[in-house]
Motif scaffolding. Structure first.
Motif, PDB file in Angstrom:
ATOM      1  N   ILE A  46       0.835  -1.189   0.000  1.00 37.53           N
ATOM      2  CA  ILE A  46       0.000   0.000   0.000  1.00 37.53           C
ATOM      3  C   ILE A  46       0.877   1.249   0.000  1.00 37.53           C
ATOM      4  CG2 ILE A  46      -1.675   1.366   1.327  1.00 37.53           C
ATOM      5  CD1 ILE A  46      -2.722  -1.299   2.490  1.00 37.53           C
ATOM      6  N   ALA A  47       1.807   1.288   0.953  1.00 39.61           N
ATOM      7  CA  ALA A  47       2.622   2.489   1.088  1.00 39.61           C
ATOM      8  C   ALA A  47       3.823   2.216   1.968  1.00 39.61           C
ATOM      9  CB  ALA A  47       1.804   3.628   1.687  1.00 39.61           C
ATOM     10  N   THR A  48       4.805   3.094   1.826  1.00 40.38           N
ATOM     11  CA  THR A  48       5.969   3.116   2.699  1.00 40.38           C
ATOM     12  C   THR A  48       5.757   4.220   3.724  1.00 40.38           C
ATOM     13  OG1 THR A  48       7.362   2.387   0.879  1.00 40.38           O
ATOM     14  CG2 THR A  48       8.470   3.360   2.785  1.00 40.38           C
ATOM     15  N   THR A  56       4.722   7.340   1.311  1.00 42.94           N
ATOM     16  CA  THR A  56       4.831   7.198  -0.140  1.00 42.94           C
ATOM     17  C   THR A  56       3.897   6.088  -0.577  1.00 42.94           C
ATOM     18  OG1 THR A  56       7.154   7.862  -0.053  1.00 42.94           O
ATOM     19  CG2 THR A  56       6.377   6.774  -2.063  1.00 42.94           C
ATOM     20  N   TYR A  57       2.919   6.415  -1.411  1.00 45.69           N
ATOM     21  CA  TYR A  57       1.872   5.474  -1.783  1.00 45.69           C
ATOM     22  C   TYR A  57       2.148   4.825  -3.127  1.00 45.69           C
ATOM     23  CZ  TYR A  57      -0.833   7.259   2.108  1.00 45.69           C
ATOM     24  OH  TYR A  57      -1.237   7.591   3.370  1.00 45.69           O
ATOM     25  N   GLU A  58       1.721   3.577  -3.234  1.00 49.66           N
ATOM     26  CA  GLU A  58       1.824   2.832  -4.487  1.00 49.66           C
ATOM     27  C   GLU A  58       0.649   3.191  -5.397  1.00 49.66           C
ATOM     28  OE1 GLU A  58       4.592   0.760  -5.201  1.00 49.66           O
ATOM     29  OE2 GLU A  58       5.144   1.996  -3.472  1.00 49.66           O
ATOM     30  N   SER A  59       0.834   2.857  -6.660  1.00 47.16           N
ATOM     31  CA  SER A  59      -0.221   3.123  -7.629  1.00 47.16           C
ATOM     32  C   SER A  59      -1.518   2.433  -7.213  1.00 47.16           C
ATOM     33  CB  SER A  59       0.218   2.619  -9.012  1.00 47.16           C
ATOM     34  OG  SER A  59      -0.807   2.769  -9.952  1.00 47.16           O
ATOM     35  N   GLY A  60      -2.597   3.183  -7.238  1.00 52.36           N
ATOM     36  CA  GLY A  60      -3.895   2.631  -6.863  1.00 52.36           C
ATOM     37  C   GLY A  60      -4.279   2.888  -5.427  1.00 52.36           C
ATOM     38  N   ASP A  64      -6.061   9.972   0.904  1.00 52.82           N
ATOM     39  CA  ASP A  64      -7.385  10.234   1.448  1.00 52.82           C
ATOM     40  C   ASP A  64      -8.075   8.952   1.911  1.00 52.82           C
ATOM     41  OD1 ASP A  64      -8.256  12.960  -0.838  1.00 52.82           O
ATOM     42  OD2 ASP A  64      -7.019  12.880   0.968  1.00 52.82           O
ATOM     43  N   LYS A  65      -7.815   7.871   1.238  1.00 57.62           N
ATOM     44  CA  LYS A  65      -8.428   6.593   1.564  1.00 57.62           C
ATOM     45  C   LYS A  65      -7.617   5.838   2.628  1.00 57.62           C
ATOM     46  CE  LYS A  65     -11.032   2.882   0.937  1.00 57.62           C
ATOM     47  NZ  LYS A  65     -12.446   2.827   1.385  1.00 57.62           N
ATOM     48  N   PHE A  66      -6.294   5.962   2.573  1.00 57.39           N
ATOM     49  CA  PHE A  66      -5.407   5.212   3.460  1.00 57.39           C
ATOM     50  C   PHE A  66      -4.410   6.149   4.160  1.00 57.39           C
ATOM     51  CE2 PHE A  66      -6.737   1.053   2.124  1.00 57.39           C
ATOM     52  CZ  PHE A  66      -7.071   1.186   0.788  1.00 57.39           C
ATOM     53  N   PRO A  67      -4.872   7.077   4.975  1.00 58.42           N
ATOM     54  CA  PRO A  67      -3.921   7.950   5.673  1.00 58.42           C
ATOM     55  C   PRO A  67      -3.031   7.150   6.620  1.00 58.42           C
ATOM     56  CG  PRO A  67      -6.155   8.276   6.480  1.00 58.42           C
ATOM     57  CD  PRO A  67      -6.267   7.397   5.285  1.00 58.42           C
ATOM     58  N   ILE A  68      -1.764   7.515   6.627  1.00 61.97           N
ATOM     59  CA  ILE A  68      -0.757   6.812   7.424  1.00 61.97           C
ATOM     60  C   ILE A  68      -0.025   7.820   8.293  1.00 61.97           C
ATOM     61  CG2 ILE A  68       1.492   5.654   7.277  1.00 61.97           C
ATOM     62  CD1 ILE A  68       0.429   4.217   4.753  1.00 61.97           C
ATOM     63  N   SER A  69       0.245   7.421   9.519  1.00 59.36           N
ATOM     64  CA  SER A  69       1.102   8.242  10.375  1.00 59.36           C
ATOM     65  C   SER A  69       2.309   7.429  10.797  1.00 59.36           C
ATOM     66  CB  SER A  69       0.341   8.727  11.614  1.00 59.36           C
ATOM     67  OG  SER A  69       0.204   7.679  12.556  1.00 59.36           O
TER      68      SER A  69
END
Lengths: 113, 109
Positions: A46-48, A56-60, A64-69
């Motif tokens: 999903i993301a780093t 840093t988000y992957e394509s797709g 907004d959908k997958f906020p990360i802290s």
């Protein structure tokens, strides 16, 4: 090595709500990642999660959908927002000093009704 | 990221050696090869990592030919508890891991 714990281990959520998953590492790690895995399938990154900066988000996958802290070197959270049944999956976090040797948490099984 | 190709499944019997070959034709110069094992309802677990020739640890051996376009994970004398999915990954240490489909290894008594 590192030991990774995740909370919750599983949850059932209603459509339109959000779920925040916590990932705790027992030692400081440079890199942390979040993955999604459908039962019987491989892992999708999903993301780093970067400490002190935005993920840093992957394509797709979008913020907004997958906020990360990632407030420090031992902790990260992933929120899955505006849940729909398509979000039902297993979510895993991993951590390590480099990409080669990552230690994974046990996963969070999310079911959206 | 180098694309990897591995068999979908393999069957074996207890006590046998299992060899899983992974193809990575477009591996880059600074890429390493890493293998992970995943049991049902658990996160993946790091098994072994290598760059070239042979690497051995207490769990497995990894054979990498000179051209590095493939690699073979060798599991000696498998037991029922080695039944799992095995993933071959290729990448550099400062980059992300990309999991392919993996190989489901089934060990029978």
């Amino acid at each position: 090595s590192a030991v990774i714990s995740q909370k919750p281990s599983r949850d059932i959520c209603q459509r339109g709500t959000s779920l925040t998953i916590q990932c705790q590492v027992d030692s400081q790690v440079t890199m942390m990642f979040w993955y999604r895995q459908q039962p019987g399938q491989s892992l999708t990154l999903i993301a780093t999660a970067n400490q002190g900066s935005e993920a840093t988000y992957e394509s797709g996958f979008v913020i907004d959908k997958f906020p990360i802290s990632r407030p420090n070197l031992t902790f990260s959270t992933l929120t899955v927002s505006n849940l729909s049944p398509e979000d039902s999956s297993i979510y895993l976090c991993s951590g390590g000093q480099g990409a080669y040797e990552q230690y994974f948490g046990p996963g969070t099984r999310l079911t959206v009704t | 990221l180098a694309k990897t190709t591995q068999p979908i499944s393999m069957d074996s019997y207890e006590g046998q050696e299992v060899n899983i070959t992974c193809s990575h034709n477009n591996i880059a110069t600074n890429d390493y090869i890493t293998w992970y094992q995943q049991f049902p309802s658990q996160g993946p677990r790091f098994i072994i990592q290598g760059y070239k020739t042979k690497v051995t640890n207490e769990v497995a051996s990894l054979f990498i030919p000179a051209d590095r376009k493939s690699s073979t994970l060798s599991l000696p004398r498998v037991s029922l508890s080695d039944t799992a999915v095995y993933y071959c990954l290729v990448g550099s240490n400062d980059y992300k891991l990309s999991f392919g489909a993996g190989t489901t290894v089934t060990v029978r008594a």
